[in-house]
Structure formats: structure tokens, C-alpha cells
Design a protein around this motif. Structure first.
Motif, short mmCIF file in Angstrom:
data_model
loop_
_atom_site.label_atom_id
_atom_site.label_comp_id
_atom_site.label_asym_id
_atom_site.label_seq_id
_atom_site.Cartn_x
_atom_site.Cartn_y
_atom_site.Cartn_z
N SER A 114 0.85 -1.19 0.00
CA SER A 114 0.00 0.00 0.00
C SER A 114 0.88 1.24 0.00
N THR A 115 0.39 2.29 -0.56
CA THR A 115 1.15 3.55 -0.57
C THR A 115 0.27 4.74 -0.96
N HIS A 116 0.74 5.92 -0.65
CA HIS A 116 0.12 7.09 -1.25
C HIS A 116 1.20 7.98 -1.88
N ASP A 117 2.34 7.33 -2.10
CA ASP A 117 3.51 8.03 -2.65
C ASP A 117 3.59 7.73 -4.17
N GLN A 118 3.61 8.79 -4.97
CA GLN A 118 3.60 8.63 -6.44
C GLN A 118 4.81 7.82 -6.93
N MET A 119 5.97 8.06 -6.29
CA MET A 119 7.18 7.35 -6.70
C MET A 119 7.02 5.84 -6.52
N VAL A 120 6.37 5.46 -5.45
CA VAL A 120 6.15 4.03 -5.18
C VAL A 120 5.15 3.47 -6.19
N MET A 121 4.10 4.26 -6.45
CA MET A 121 3.08 3.81 -7.40
C MET A 121 3.71 3.52 -8.77
N ASP A 122 4.68 4.39 -9.12
CA ASP A 122 5.33 4.25 -10.44
C ASP A 122 6.12 2.95 -10.56
N PHE A 123 6.49 2.39 -9.44
CA PHE A 123 7.28 1.15 -9.44
C PHE A 123 6.43 -0.09 -9.70
N ALA A 124 5.12 0.02 -9.47
CA ALA A 124 4.25 -1.17 -9.49
C ALA A 124 3.93 -1.62 -10.92
N ASP A 125 3.74 -2.92 -11.09
CA ASP A 125 3.30 -3.48 -12.37
C ASP A 125 1.80 -3.26 -12.54
N ARG A 126 1.16 -3.15 -11.37
CA ARG A 126 -0.29 -2.98 -11.38
C ARG A 126 -0.64 -2.00 -10.27
N LEU A 127 -1.49 -1.05 -10.60
CA LEU A 127 -1.85 -0.02 -9.63
C LEU A 127 -3.37 -0.05 -9.41
N ILE A 128 -3.72 -0.31 -8.15
CA ILE A 128 -5.14 -0.31 -7.79
C ILE A 128 -5.38 0.93 -6.95
N LEU A 129 -6.30 1.78 -7.41
CA LEU A 129 -6.56 3.01 -6.67
C LEU A 129 -7.83 2.87 -5.86
N LEU A 130 -7.71 3.17 -4.58
CA LEU A 130 -8.87 3.10 -3.68
C LEU A 130 -9.26 4.51 -3.28
N HIS A 131 -10.55 4.71 -3.14
CA HIS A 131 -11.03 6.00 -2.61
C HIS A 131 -12.31 5.74 -1.83
N ASP A 132 -12.33 6.18 -0.60
CA ASP A 132 -13.51 6.00 0.29
C ASP A 132 -14.03 4.56 0.30
N GLY A 133 -13.14 3.62 0.31
CA GLY A 133 -13.54 2.22 0.45
C GLY A 133 -13.96 1.57 -0.86
N ASN A 134 -13.77 2.25 -1.97
CA ASN A 134 -14.12 1.67 -3.28
C ASN A 134 -12.90 1.70 -4.20
N ILE A 135 -12.83 0.72 -5.10
CA ILE A 135 -11.76 0.75 -6.11
C ILE A 135 -12.22 1.69 -7.23
N ILE A 136 -11.41 2.69 -7.48
CA ILE A 136 -11.81 3.62 -8.53
C ILE A 136 -11.02 3.39 -9.83
#
Lengths: 417, 227
Positions: free
Chosen positions: B198-220
Motif C-alpha cells: 500500500s502507498t500514497h507516494d507517487q514514486m512508489v506507485m510508479d514502481f508497481a506493475d499494477r496499480l489499484i486506486l482506492l477511494h472511500d472504500g471503493n476501487i476507482i
């Protein structure tokens, strides 16, 4: 298991100061228990010995009527021929001495004491030739000389003499009622002062020769009691049965009473004090329990996140529980070892040198028949109990806080600050 | 394969009920390097905790290799975590009284492996995360990056199928954070271990092969990309 033990021991070392402070609290508690137990046992042992040596003897023969009315000290309920019975007892290997106890008013003259006065006293009339066979007063003489048969003389306990301001050579007058109820007065000279180790006796002791008292009181050779010395033996009851059968041949009204029966009040107090030891033990355990519980509580709550991490990584609750219990057991073990060492060290001095309670005992009756130096006694079972209790209790009290911490959710543990 | 089906998780925060996850569904395949991102309170950590079997869901289901998480009792979950999951925490959560070596090896100790194997595997993983020669150091004598390397070694030493990392770089500076991410990526590629972090850091997100974004308990959003 090896990891759990290693982790527990490392955590013990991690909080060195806390471990040391808690271990010291346990050690002091256990040391106190060992020393107090030793003092109580020593006091009880010495008291019982001083009771027999200076107060009750091992056993006492009394007229049954005297026993029933013993608070009134009835001179007419006596043993008519005490020496014949003592003779018969001696033939069977028992040592006895007659005594007559009566109350009187002691009148003090201004000539010796500086001012007139009187006070009620309890007089013990003894046979100076045989009394020391059963009692040990002659050994306690600190001033003057001991009584001689037939003389008009008294020996006083040192505290009693001090309270009166009496010295050897002073005269006192005793006014009492003789056998039959007539009034009698006797002038007696203080010939000696004894320092009796039994404070109850030393505080009130007035002794005079039994033949002199017999003449004044018209006892006609009778005595109110025969005191007997019995060898230290577990079978005291066997001796009493034997003595009873001997005296039954002479007089149906006579009965023999053990020192336990004569000192029933003291034994009841001693029993209550033994109960007090239990309370002390309980308090010591409470101190140890609170100390270790507090330490473990702090240790556990400081490590909630660590605990959550270990649970998340798959360590079972029982393994974590075990780690904390071993840690608490370690503190308990250190405390118990030092408690026993300190306790034994303190007890060594107590047993060999004792503590002088003379200042307290002089003015206060604590029930114990000890006048000054109170010595302890070794009680291995108390040391073993103290050790095991300190060790086991430490582990028991760690159980509850660990259990509470393990009831928390793992995420809650991991969030814990 | 991890399958999350309509998972709902509510928390009681005083008088109010916080809806941390509102019916989340997703699938993560073996060997994926997945980042779950989103702002604070979006439900990232809750989702990781549920996949990691350290939290209980209110409704829905999570299946790991076809096994329903809801059907496992406490003991089974503990065993499952012990054998299959590795955790990396934001604050490392190392045991301060243990050395770097011991912090890693204890994971193998609780698996009751032979002493020789524990030693060999621990030394090997410490070498791989670049902590050779620092085995005897306690965490207090190591930098934040080095401590997180121990945490990674601890998570990987038992060859778990899944490693869950909750904001693994949040306490590190960006350079060290990047090194840690590179290390995690290397481990993912070498051992084919599934990494979910888990992260909220853009640099970390950029490292992932797959990015799942959550907002208010839902996958957006749920996007696969090539890094």
C-alpha cells in the motif's frame, strides 16, 4: 522453544533497571518473610521454654477443686502430703517440687522505701532445696542470695524490685488470709533479686520459703501444687497418664495438668500470632504480585506492536504467552534467589546474635515470654516456600496482562503507539 | 491466486461507523507486483489486513488459492500466515533486543526448521538484501533503510507465496525508498513472490506493475502497466 526462552531472557536484560527494581522488591519481600517467620518461631520456641522453666513447669499436680477455682487461689483445696507424693514420683523417675501460691497485700514502709505504700502481690512459696530441680530461678540471681528454708525472706523479680525501688536488705510486710480465713501479717526481708528471662514473671515475682509460708498460713505441711519436670519428649501424654496413675493411689482428688493446659491463654495467643504469619506471608505475596504485575503490564503494553508483529508472522498466542511468562519467571527467579540469600544472611545473625527487645519488653506485654534478646530459628520449609512462591507467583501474575494483550486484534496491536 | 469478492468492512469509531471497504472485488495473480494506492482513510491498510488474515471481514469473501478465508478459524489463520505470508511494516517492527540475524531467523525458528538450515537461509537472505557483515547489529545501530532491509529479509526468508507491505517506504527518504523498492522488485522477479503494497507516494506507485486506486472504500481504478 529455544527461541522463546532466548527472547524472554533478552527482554529481561533489555529492561535491566526495571528487572532489578522488581527483583529487589520481591527479594525484600521474601527476605522479610523469612526473617519474620524466623523471629516468630524463635520467639515461640523461647517463650514455651521460658514458660516451662519459670512459670508452669512441665506438668503440675493440683487438687481438682483448686483447678476449678484457680482464679481464687483457694488454700484449703490443697495437697495434704506433697512430699509423700514427690517421693512416690521420684521412685518412678520423676522430679517434683511443692509450691504454694497465694495473694497478699505488700506493705512498704517509709523507712526503707522512702514513703508508705501498699500493693497487691502474688506470692510464690517455694522449697529452696528442690525448686531448682524443676525451675531455674537460682541461675538468674543477679543480687544477694537465694532463699534458705525456714527464713523470713523474699526474693524479688528485678523489674518488680526496680518498680518498687527495693534493694537487698529492705523489709516488706505481707498481709494475707491464711488457710481457714484468718488474717496474717508477715515481715520479710529482701535477700535476693533475680532477673528472670520470662518477663511476666520478672515483672511480678515475689518468692518466699514454703515452710515459712506454711507456718504463717497454717498449711500444716500442705502445698497448693506440685510442679514436675518431664524430659523433652514427644510422648508427654504418656508421662501424664503414668503420673496420674501414681497420684491416684494417694488421693482421688488430685489431677495432673500439662503445661499446655496451664498456659492455655498463651497458646491461644501464639496460635493467633501464627495466623498473623499467614497474613504477613499474604502481604509479602501481594507486594511481590503487585510489583511483578506492574512490571509485566508495562513491559507488555510497551511491546504491543512487537506482539502484533509476531502474531502477524504466525507466532502462536501460546508461544507469545510462554515468552512473557518465562520473562516474568526470570524476574521472580532472580528476586527469589536474592530474597533467599538475603533472608538466610539476615537469619544467620538473628539465630546467632538475636535482636535486643529489652526496651520494648520492659514496658509492654506482647504475650511472648521473652525479656530481652529475641533469637530466630531456622525454618527450611519457610525458605523453600518463599523461594517457590516468589518464582511461581511471578509467572502467575504475568498471565493476566499477557492474556489481555493477546485478546487485542492484530491490526489494533500494530497501530498501538 | 487471491480473489477478493464484494468485501465489506466497517469499523466502530466511538459513536460513528466508519465504512472502510464498501464491497471491494479484485483478483491478484501469482507473482504480481501490485500497489494499492489511495489517500489516508481510503481502505488500503484494511484491504491488506484482510488479505493477510489478520482482520475479519463483515461480508463478502476472500479466497486464497481457492481456500475461503472466512472458513478458517484463528488457529488455521495463524498457521496460514506462518507458512505462506510475509509482512513488511511501515515502522519495520523489528524486535529491538534481537540482532539483525535473530530478527530474520526467528521466522524460521517458529517453523521448527533445523538449526543448520535456519543459519544457511538467514545468511543467504541477509546477503541478498545487502546486510552481510551486519548480522550481529541490533536495530538501534542500523539506519532506517537498513532496518527495512531486515524487515524485507524477514518477510522473504521463509519463501512465502505472498508478501504484504504496508507503506514500506513511508519512513524512508526518497533515495533509500527507491533502493528498497528496487530490492523488493528484484526479489519479486527472482522468487516469483506476489508483492502487494500500500502507498500514497507517487514514486512508489510508479514502481508497481499494477496499480489499484482506492477511494472511500471503493476501487476507482485498476490498471496494469509495464514499468
Amino acid at each position: 522453544m529455544k527461541f522463546i526462552v532466548e527472547l524472554a531472557l533478552k527482554n529481561l536484560a533489555r529492561y535491566k533497571r526495571r528487572t532489578i527494581i522488581t527483583a529487589i522488591a520481591i527479594a525484600v519481600g521474601l527476605m522479610m518473610y523469612i526473617i519474620v517467620d524466623s523471629m516468630l518461631i524463635g520467639a515461640e520456641y523461647e517463650s514455651m521454654r521460658n514458660l516451662r522453666w519459670y512459670e508452669t513447669s512441665s506438668a503440675r499436680i493440683l487438687d481438682s477443686g483448686y483447678w476449678e477455682n484457680r482464679m481464687q487461689l483457694p488454700l484449703d483445696k490443697n495437697i495434704a502430703q506433697p512430699y509423700r507424693i514427690i517421693e512416690e514420683l521420684r521412685d518412678e523417675g520423676f522430679v517434683g517440687t511443692p509450691r504454694t501460691t497465694f495473694s497478699a497485700d505488700m506493705i512498704l514502709s517509709s523507712e526503707d522505701f522512702g514513703e508508705e505504700g501498699n500493693l497487691p502481690v502474688l506470692i510464690t512459696a517455694i522449697d529452696p532445696r528442690t525448686d531448682n530441680d524443676v525451675f531455674r530461678f537460682e541461675d538468674t540471681l543477679i543480687e544477694g542470695r537465694f532463699l534458705r528454708p525456714g527464713e523470713d525472706a523474699v526474693v524479688l523479680g528485678s523489674w518488680f524490685a526496680e518498680d518498687l525501688g527495693a534493694k537487698v536488705g529492705y523489709w516488706v510486710t505481707l498481709v494475707t488470709r491464711g488457710n481457714g480465713g484468718f488474717y496474717e501479717a508477715m515481715d520479710l526481708q529482701v535477700v535476693g533479686i533475680v532477673n528472670c528471662p520470662n518477663p511476666n514473671v520478672n515483672r511480678t515475682l515475689v518468692m518466699m520459703p514454703i515452710d515459712t509460708a506454711g507456718d504463717y498460713l497454717a498449711m500444716d505441711g500442705a502445698a497448693t501444687e506440685i510442679n514436675i519436670l518431664l524430659p523433652d519428649s514427644k510422648d508427654a501424654n504418656g508421662y501424664l497418664v503414668e503420673i496420674q496413675s501414681i497420684i491416684d493411689q494417694s488421693d482421688d482428688n488430685l489431677a495432673v495438668y500439662s503445661w499446655e493446659a496451664l498456659a492455655k491463654d498463651y497458646l491461644a495467643i501464639a496460635e493467633a500470632k501464627r495466623g498473623g504469619t499467614g497474613v504477613i506471608l499474604f502481604l509479602v505475596f501481594i507486594i511481590a504480585a503487585v510489583g511483578i504485575s506492574n512490571t509485566m503490564l508495562m513491559a507488555i503494553y510497551e511491546r504491543i506492536r512487537e506482539l502484533g508483529m509476531m502474531r502477524a508472522l504466525g507466532m502462536t498466542d501460546s508461544a507469545i504467552h510462554m515468552a512473557f511468562i518465562i520473562e516474568a519467571g526470570g524476574i521472580g527467579l532472580i528476586g527469589s534467589i536474592f530474597g533467599v540469600i538475603f533472608g538466610a544472611f539476615g537469619n544467620f545473625f538473628l539465630v546467632n546474635y538475636g535482636i535486643n527487645f529489652g526496651m520494648i519488653m520492659r514496658d509492654m506485654d506482647m504475650g511472648y515470654r521473652i525479656q530481652s534478646v529475641l533469637k530466630g530459628a531456622w525454618n527450611p520449609s519457610a525458605i523453600i516456600i518463599a523461594f517457590l512462591a516468589g518464582f511461581i507467583l511471578s509467572m502467575l501474575v504475568a498471565w493476566i496482562p499477557t492474556r489481555r494483550a493477546l485478546k487485542m486484534d492484530i491490526p489494533a496491536c500494530l497501530r498501538h503507539q | 491466486m487471491i480473489k477478493v469478492e464484494q468485501v465489506v468492512r466497517d469499523y466502530q469509531a466511538g459513536e460513528t461507523v466508519v465504512k472502510a471497504l464498501k464491497g471491494v472485488s479484485l483478483e491478484i495473480g501469482d507473482g504480481e507486483f501490485v500497489s494499492i494506492a489511495g489517500p489516508s482513510g481510503s481502505g488500503k491498510t484494511t484491504l491488506l489486513n484482510l488479505i493477510g488474515c489478520i482482520d475479519a471481514l463483515d461480508s463478502g469473501e476472500i479466497l486464497i488459492d481457492g481456500v475461503k478465508v472466512t472458513s478458517m478459524d484463528k488457529k488455521e489463520k495463524t498457521t496460514y500466515r506462518r507458512n505462506n505470508l510475509g509482512f513488511i511494516f511501515q515502522t519495520y517492527n523489528l524486535i529491538p533486543v534481537l540482532s539483525a540475524y535473530e530478527n530474520v531467523s526467528f521466522v524460521l525458528s517458529i517453523l521448527n526448521l533445523p538449526e543448520a538450515e535456519i543459519h544457511q537461509r538467514t545468511m543467504a537472505i541477509l546477503r541478498e538484501v545487502g546486510l552481510q557483515g551486519m548480522e550481529d547489529r541490533r536495530p538501534s545501530r542500523l539506519s532506517g533503510g537498513q532496518q527495512q532491509r531486515i524487515a524485507i529479509a524477514r518477510a522473504l526468508v521463509k519463501n512465502p507465496r505472498i508478501v504484504l507491505a504496508d507503506e514500506p517506504t513511508a519512513n524512508l527518504d526518497s533515495k533509500t525508498g527507491q533502493e528498497i523498492l528496487k530490492l523488493m522488485k528484484a526479489m519479486n522477479e527472482k522468487y516469483h513472490t506476489t508483492f502487494i503494497f500500500s502507498t500514497h507516494d507517487q514514486m512508489v506507485m510508479d514502481f508497481a506493475d499494477r496499480l489499484i486506486l482506492l477511494h472511500d472504500g471503493n476501487i476507482i481504478s485498476d490498471e496494469r502497466r509495464s514499468v
